[in-house]
Design a protein around this motif. Structure first.
Motif, PDB file in Angstrom:
ATOM      1  N   MET A  94       0.841  -1.194   0.000  1.00  0.00           N
ATOM      2  CA  MET A  94       0.000   0.000   0.000  1.00  0.00           C
ATOM      3  C   MET A  94       0.878   1.247   0.000  1.00  0.00           C
ATOM      4  N   PHE A  95       0.515   2.226  -0.822  1.00  0.00           N
ATOM      5  CA  PHE A  95       1.232   3.500  -0.829  1.00  0.00           C
ATOM      6  C   PHE A  95       0.657   4.367   0.280  1.00  0.00           C
ATOM      7  N   ALA A  96       1.477   4.711   1.250  1.00  0.00           N
ATOM      8  CA  ALA A  96       0.996   5.390   2.449  1.00  0.00           C
ATOM      9  C   ALA A  96       1.870   6.595   2.770  1.00  0.00           C
ATOM     10  N   PRO A  97       1.694   7.712   2.072  1.00  0.00           N
ATOM     11  CA  PRO A  97       2.498   8.902   2.373  1.00  0.00           C
ATOM     12  C   PRO A  97       2.130   9.491   3.723  1.00  0.00           C
ATOM     13  N   LEU A  98       3.092  10.072   4.404  1.00  0.00           N
ATOM     14  CA  LEU A  98       2.814  10.765   5.655  1.00  0.00           C
ATOM     15  C   LEU A  98       2.033  12.035   5.373  1.00  0.00           C
ATOM     16  N   ARG A  99       1.188  12.396   6.314  1.00  0.00           N
ATOM     17  CA  ARG A  99       0.407  13.625   6.174  1.00  0.00           C
ATOM     18  C   ARG A  99       1.077  14.737   6.969  1.00  0.00           C
ATOM     19  N   PRO A 100       1.472  15.824   6.328  1.00  0.00           N
ATOM     20  CA  PRO A 100       2.085  16.923   7.090  1.00  0.00           C
ATOM     21  C   PRO A 100       1.059  17.598   7.989  1.00  0.00           C
ATOM     22  N   VAL A 101       1.506  18.038   9.152  1.00  0.00           N
ATOM     23  CA  VAL A 101       0.612  18.762  10.053  1.00  0.00           C
ATOM     24  C   VAL A 101       0.196  20.090   9.420  1.00  0.00           C
ATOM     25  N   LEU A 102       1.131  20.765   8.779  1.00  0.00           N
ATOM     26  CA  LEU A 102       0.853  21.959   7.978  1.00  0.00           C
ATOM     27  C   LEU A 102       1.462  21.747   6.599  1.00  0.00           C
ATOM     28  N   ALA A 103       0.799  22.225   5.577  1.00  0.00           N
ATOM     29  CA  ALA A 103       1.160  21.914   4.190  1.00  0.00           C
ATOM     30  C   ALA A 103       2.647  22.157   3.923  1.00  0.00           C
ATOM     31  N   ASP A 104       3.258  21.186   3.282  1.00  0.00           N
ATOM     32  CA  ASP A 104       4.719  21.189   3.095  1.00  0.00           C
ATOM     33  C   ASP A 104       5.141  21.615   1.694  1.00  0.00           C
ATOM     34  N   GLY A 105       4.387  22.482   1.064  1.00  0.00           N
ATOM     35  CA  GLY A 105       4.717  22.936  -0.282  1.00  0.00           C
ATOM     36  C   GLY A 105       3.631  22.637  -1.287  1.00  0.00           C
ATOM     37  N   THR A 106       2.711  21.742  -0.932  1.00  0.00           N
ATOM     38  CA  THR A 106       1.581  21.423  -1.806  1.00  0.00           C
ATOM     39  C   THR A 106       0.329  21.305  -0.952  1.00  0.00           C
ATOM     40  N   VAL A 107      -0.765  21.881  -1.421  1.00  0.00           N
ATOM     41  CA  VAL A 107      -2.068  21.656  -0.794  1.00  0.00           C
ATOM     42  C   VAL A 107      -2.855  20.714  -1.701  1.00  0.00           C
ATOM     43  N   ARG A 108      -3.644  19.821  -1.071  1.00  0.00           N
ATOM     44  CA  ARG A 108      -4.267  18.748  -1.846  1.00  0.00           C
ATOM     45  C   ARG A 108      -5.779  18.685  -1.735  1.00  0.00           C
ATOM     46  N   TYR A 109      -6.379  19.583  -0.964  1.00  0.00           N
ATOM     47  CA  TYR A 109      -7.842  19.703  -0.953  1.00  0.00           C
ATOM     48  C   TYR A 109      -8.213  21.052  -0.350  1.00  0.00           C
ATOM     49  N   VAL A 110      -9.409  21.510  -0.666  1.00  0.00           N
ATOM     50  CA  VAL A 110      -9.894  22.752  -0.089  1.00  0.00           C
ATOM     51  C   VAL A 110     -10.107  22.529   1.407  1.00  0.00           C
ATOM     52  N   GLY A 111      -9.352  23.259   2.212  1.00  0.00           N
ATOM     53  CA  GLY A 111      -9.404  23.063   3.657  1.00  0.00           C
ATOM     54  C   GLY A 111      -8.120  22.509   4.227  1.00  0.00           C
ATOM     55  N   ASP A 112      -7.166  22.157   3.374  1.00  0.00           N
ATOM     56  CA  ASP A 112      -5.867  21.651   3.828  1.00  0.00           C
ATOM     57  C   ASP A 112      -5.188  22.715   4.707  1.00  0.00           C
ATOM     58  N   PRO A 113      -4.759  22.379   5.928  1.00  0.00           N
ATOM     59  CA  PRO A 113      -4.147  23.391   6.806  1.00  0.00           C
ATOM     60  C   PRO A 113      -2.832  23.930   6.247  1.00  0.00           C
ATOM     61  N   VAL A 114      -2.697  25.259   6.248  1.00  0.00           N
ATOM     62  CA  VAL A 114      -1.501  25.921   5.722  1.00  0.00           C
ATOM     63  C   VAL A 114      -0.719  26.614   6.834  1.00  0.00           C
ATOM     64  N   ALA A 115      -1.425  27.254   7.750  1.00  0.00           N
ATOM     65  CA  ALA A 115      -0.754  27.966   8.840  1.00  0.00           C
ATOM     66  C   ALA A 115      -1.641  27.960  10.065  1.00  0.00           C
ATOM     67  N   PHE A 116      -1.008  28.160  11.221  1.00  0.00           N
ATOM     68  CA  PHE A 116      -1.724  28.176  12.488  1.00  0.00           C
ATOM     69  C   PHE A 116      -1.371  29.465  13.213  1.00  0.00           C
ATOM     70  N   VAL A 117      -2.380  30.294  13.470  1.00  0.00           N
ATOM     71  CA  VAL A 117      -2.177  31.577  14.121  1.00  0.00           C
ATOM     72  C   VAL A 117      -2.662  31.481  15.565  1.00  0.00           C
ATOM     73  N   VAL A 118      -1.831  31.939  16.495  1.00  0.00           N
ATOM     74  CA  VAL A 118      -2.182  31.939  17.915  1.00  0.00           C
ATOM     75  C   VAL A 118      -2.229  33.387  18.399  1.00  0.00           C
ATOM     76  N   ALA A 119      -3.330  33.742  19.066  1.00  0.00           N
ATOM     77  CA  ALA A 119      -3.496  35.117  19.537  1.00  0.00           C
ATOM     78  C   ALA A 119      -4.203  35.121  20.887  1.00  0.00           C
ATOM     79  N   GLU A 120      -4.335  36.316  21.455  1.00  0.00           N
ATOM     80  CA  GLU A 120      -4.944  36.445  22.773  1.00  0.00           C
ATOM     81  C   GLU A 120      -6.441  36.149  22.746  1.00  0.00           C
ATOM     82  N   THR A 121      -7.091  36.359  21.605  1.00  0.00           N
ATOM     83  CA  THR A 121      -8.512  36.037  21.467  1.00  0.00           C
ATOM     84  C   THR A 121      -8.717  35.279  20.164  1.00  0.00           C
ATOM     85  N   ALA A 122      -9.827  34.567  20.090  1.00  0.00           N
ATOM     86  CA  ALA A 122     -10.141  33.833  18.867  1.00  0.00           C
ATOM     87  C   ALA A 122     -10.367  34.788  17.706  1.00  0.00           C
ATOM     88  N   GLU A 123     -10.972  35.941  17.987  1.00  0.00           N
ATOM     89  CA  GLU A 123     -11.239  36.912  16.926  1.00  0.00           C
ATOM     90  C   GLU A 123      -9.938  37.494  16.374  1.00  0.00           C
TER      91      GLU A 123
END
Length: 774
Positions: A94-123
């Motif tokens: 079986m071909f089983a590529p690892l899934r990056p936690v954040l996109a590693d140069g290619t996105v493969r579906y609408v909704g693929d995580p690209v970046a994670f922003v942390v702030a004092e509030t959700a807004e």
């Protein structure tokens, strides 16, 4: 015991908490100095990332951190692996590529995580994410499995050379081809098992925290059992020992197989919390549920069945393209292959078969287990083929099933993939359902209705391979205040374990039902267990609980004999009291528990305490709940609207610990099966790969008005392979409802087959086509 023991319809004790607003879900938890995370997701189905500029976002008000694959790589954050290995045809891996936690140069579906922003509030985190400038080079996308397998299709993983994850086959096909060659008649069906979005009531939430003094990372998140995630975070993600990870799951609002996987967002919050040394909370909204939660089903199948002259099955074969999405989730490729195939042939005597499944990558949300997890798809194939076979031979749909059921004298029956069905009275169960639904009187009922609607009746028989992992643990502990605590490795996320497991302990130990407390959902005290999935809780957690109770009784009997100065063999235990028959020597189990805390009061060499642990191993691969479901429908030929007017089912779930709870499970599963059959349609644009049905404005969930009153009954055939005689109960309706409803609509329209979902447009177009042809 007559009121609260096994078999009693006890009201759920946990409902008081839920209905009075006392439930505690993950989003109710807020930790001191907590920051908030937001995931920037790809707007493209397939694209290269040429650059990410996070400077403006990092400078935005309240922003604490902006993380991308660059930071993940610098911190050595690994890709996430698939947890199963499906054998390929001819020994191919079986071909089983690892899934990056954040996109590693290619996105493969609408909704693929690209970046994670942390702030004092959700807004603030959400606003800052909009300031991230990502340069994309759009690539062609493919969203359905058959198209993805075509030569020249866009490749998600170019290093693979195709979009094929694995081509799995159940058999080499020799016996099947021989049977087809001598068949009296054959039938063929091309069918779609439509993609669905699980949509649990509670969206995904994850809170990560880190204690630099102890080095312990903690995750609060809804799961279906904490142990798997606890072990995965320790061994796969952070390469640490389990004592440095803690996973806590409070109350959970629905699971359906979708919970508790090693999701990228789960890793993000714990990773970010470790970096920042402060808690980080991420709460999904409903749009993210559609874009990032695992989807289910999505198969395109061509199946055939061969019969002899008496309409008995000689063989069946099925060629399926199964859409696994862009990445492999924990069990993704196993669901349409090995997992579903455990019920190959269903409850019918099928001498030969071949199931061939091409698990295929596409630019869509990954798929994984969803209520039934492969078994509804197999049941649907079998039931559609049998309906076509009945029409081919001019016999009743009930009759062709009766001719092909596994007979009682054939049990235990080893099916074509080696699973042993050890109990079931399938013809009797179907006949009970036919009688309850007045199947024989339907033609007369239809003839008397003059409202212009077309009416039909349909039958679907299902079997489930329930049980999940074959190991489970239960611990019973008598507390100093007289209460009894039960710790089990299963996990209740709506099933009513606080009630059902208390019924088992109350009956076995004779302690008051209201004095029993179920403890779950914290890896600090749940160190072993395989969670809840595959309808395993009663047969695994329940049996482990019953056996742990017996261990308590065995130890308590020795203490009681010592206290009463009687021979252990003379001690009888009944309804919570030890005694010597024919005498007034008696002592209650709660008194024995108090004595057990005093080493001086115990027999020589006995350890203090009346606490016992049982680790139970199931002796079989799984067990096989089954049942007959009958739907009676009316459809308006002018609008195409389908109404299920009556729904009857008779299920064999073995012994029922609590009939009220089991009825609730049947209700929920039928609702999800009806939703798939009539309403739920996940649509991707074929050109852009955009998810078109990405909200409840476009994705139709079943509502109260869509549900008929369900007429539910049970045919109790005890399971001989476990102490309680129980079978699974949670997934039968999702297996039985789709074929029953589709069968009924086909009966109303006078056609061989129509694909799910039976939307008004699809039904209306079918009516128009038949009128035009006529």
């Amino acid at each position: 015991m007559e009121q609260f023991g096994i078999g009693q319809p006890v009201r759920r004790k946990e409902d008081v908490r839920f209905l009075t607003g006392q439930g505690r879900y993950t989003d109710d938890i807020n930790l001191p100095d907590q920051a908030y995370g937001h995931v920037l997701r790809s707007p493209h189905a397939h694209a290269r990332i040429l650059g990410i500029d996070t400077a403006a976002a990092a400078a935005a008000p309240g922003v604490v951190a902006v993380l991308s694959h660059r930071e993940a790589a610098a911190d050595g954050l690994p890709g996430l692996p698939c947890h199963v290995d499906v054998p390929g045809r001819g020994g191919e891996k079986m071909f089983a590529p690892l899934r990056p936690v954040l996109a590693d140069g290619t996105v493969r579906y609408v909704g693929d995580p690209v970046a994670f922003v942390v702030a004092e509030t959700a807004e603030q985190a959400r606003d800052a994410a909009e300031l991230i400038a990502v340069e994309y080079e759009a690539l062609p996308a493919v969203v359905d499995a058959p198209a993805a397998l075509e030569p020249g299709a866009p490749l998600l993983w170019p290093e693979r050379g195709s979009n094929l994850c694995v081509h799995w086959e159940s058999h080499d096909g020799t016996a099947m081809r021989d049977a087809f060659a001598r068949a009296h008649r054959t039938v063929r069906c091309e069918l779609v098992n439509n993609r669905v979005v699980g949509n649990p009531m509670e969206p995904r939430v994850a809170i990560g925290s880190y204690d630099p003094a102890t080095g312990v990372r903690t995750l609060h998140s809804p799961t279906q059992g904490v142990v798997k995630l606890w072990q995965g975070l320790a061994s796969i993600v952070f390469a640490t020992t389990p004592d440095k990870i803690r996973v806590v799951s409070p109350d959970v609002g629905g699971g359906f197989g979708l919970r508790g996987k090693l999701f990228p967002e789960t890793v993000m919050v714990v990773w970010a919390a470790t970096r920042l040394e402060r808690p980080v909370k991420w709460t999904s909204d409903r749009s993210e549920t559609f874009l990032s939660d695992p989807h289910g089903r999505d198969h395109v199948t061509v199946c055939e069945m061969a019969f002899d002259e008496d309409a008995r099955i000689l063989a069946m074969r099925a060629e399926t393209a199964a859409n696994v999405g862009a990445y492999l989730l924990d069990f993704g490729p196993r669901i349409p292959t090995v997992a579903g195939a455990r019920i190959a042939g269903s409850v019918y005597d099928v001498p030969a078969m071949q199931l061939s499944v091409r698990v295929t990558f596409t630019n869509t949300v990954p798929t994984d287990a969803y209520r039934g997890a492969g078994r509804p798809e197999i049941c649907y194939q079998m039931e559609r083929l049998l309906d076509l076979g009945a029409a081919e031979f001019g016999i009743g749909r009930d009759e062709i099933r009766r001719r092909n059921f596994i007979r009682p004298d054939q049990l235990p029956y080893k099916n074509q993939v080696g699973m042993v069905i050890d109990s079931g009275l399938f013809a009797e169960t179907m006949d009970l359902a036919l009688a309850k639904a007045d199947w024989a009187g339907f033609a007369a009922r239809r003839a008397t209705r003059r409202d212009g609607k077309l009416r039909g009746i349909g039958l679907g028989y299902y079997v489930e391979a329930s049980g999940g992992q074959p190991l489970e643990e239960a611990r019973v502990r008598f507390e100093a205040d007289g209460r009894v605590s039960l710790v089990v490795g299963t996990f209740s996320h709506g099933q009513g374990h606080e009630t059902a497991f208390a019924q088992i302990l109350a009956e076995r130990l004779g302690v008051p039902f209201d004095h029993i407390d179920l403890r779950q959902g914290d890896s600090d005290f749940v160190k072993f267990g395989n969670g809840t999935g595959g309808s395993r809780s009663s047969q695994m957690g329940g049996v482990a609980t019953a056996r742990a109770a017996q261990q308590v009784i065995d130890k308590a009997r020795r203490i009681a004999a010592h206290r009463l100065e009687a021979a252990e063999a003379d001690i009888e235990f009944r309804e919570g009291v030890f005694g010597v028959p024919g005498t007034d020597l008696r002592i209650a189990i709660d008194a024995v528990a108090r004595i057990a805390r005093d080493p001086a009061s115990l027999p020589e060499g006995m350890e203090p305490g009346l606490d016992e642990t049982c680790r139970y191993q199931r002796p079989t691969e799984c067990n096989f709940p089954n049942g007959a479901h009958i739907a009676e429908i009316a459809l308006d030929p002018d609008t195409g609207i389908v109404e299920v007017e009556r729904y009857v089912c008779v299920d064999d779930c073995g012994v029922l610990i609590n009939p009220m709870l089991v009825r609730g499970q049947v209700h929920g599963a039928v609702a999800q099966g009806l939703g798939q059959a009539i309403l739920e349609r996940t649509v991707y644009d074929r050109d852009s790969g955009q998810l078109v049905s990405g909200s409840f404005m476009d994705y139709a969930m079943p509502r109260a008005a869509d549900m008929p009153d369900l007429e539910i009954d049970f045919h109790v055939v005890p399971n001989p392979s476990n102490d309680l005689g129980v079978k699974g109960a949670g997934e039968g309706g999702s297996c039985g409802a789709p074929p029953a409803i589709v069968s009924a609509v086909c009966d109303a329209l006078g056609i061989a087959h129509i694909d799910m979902p039976l939307t008004p447009e699809a039904v209306w177009r079918t009516v128009r086509a038949r009128r035009a042809a006529a």
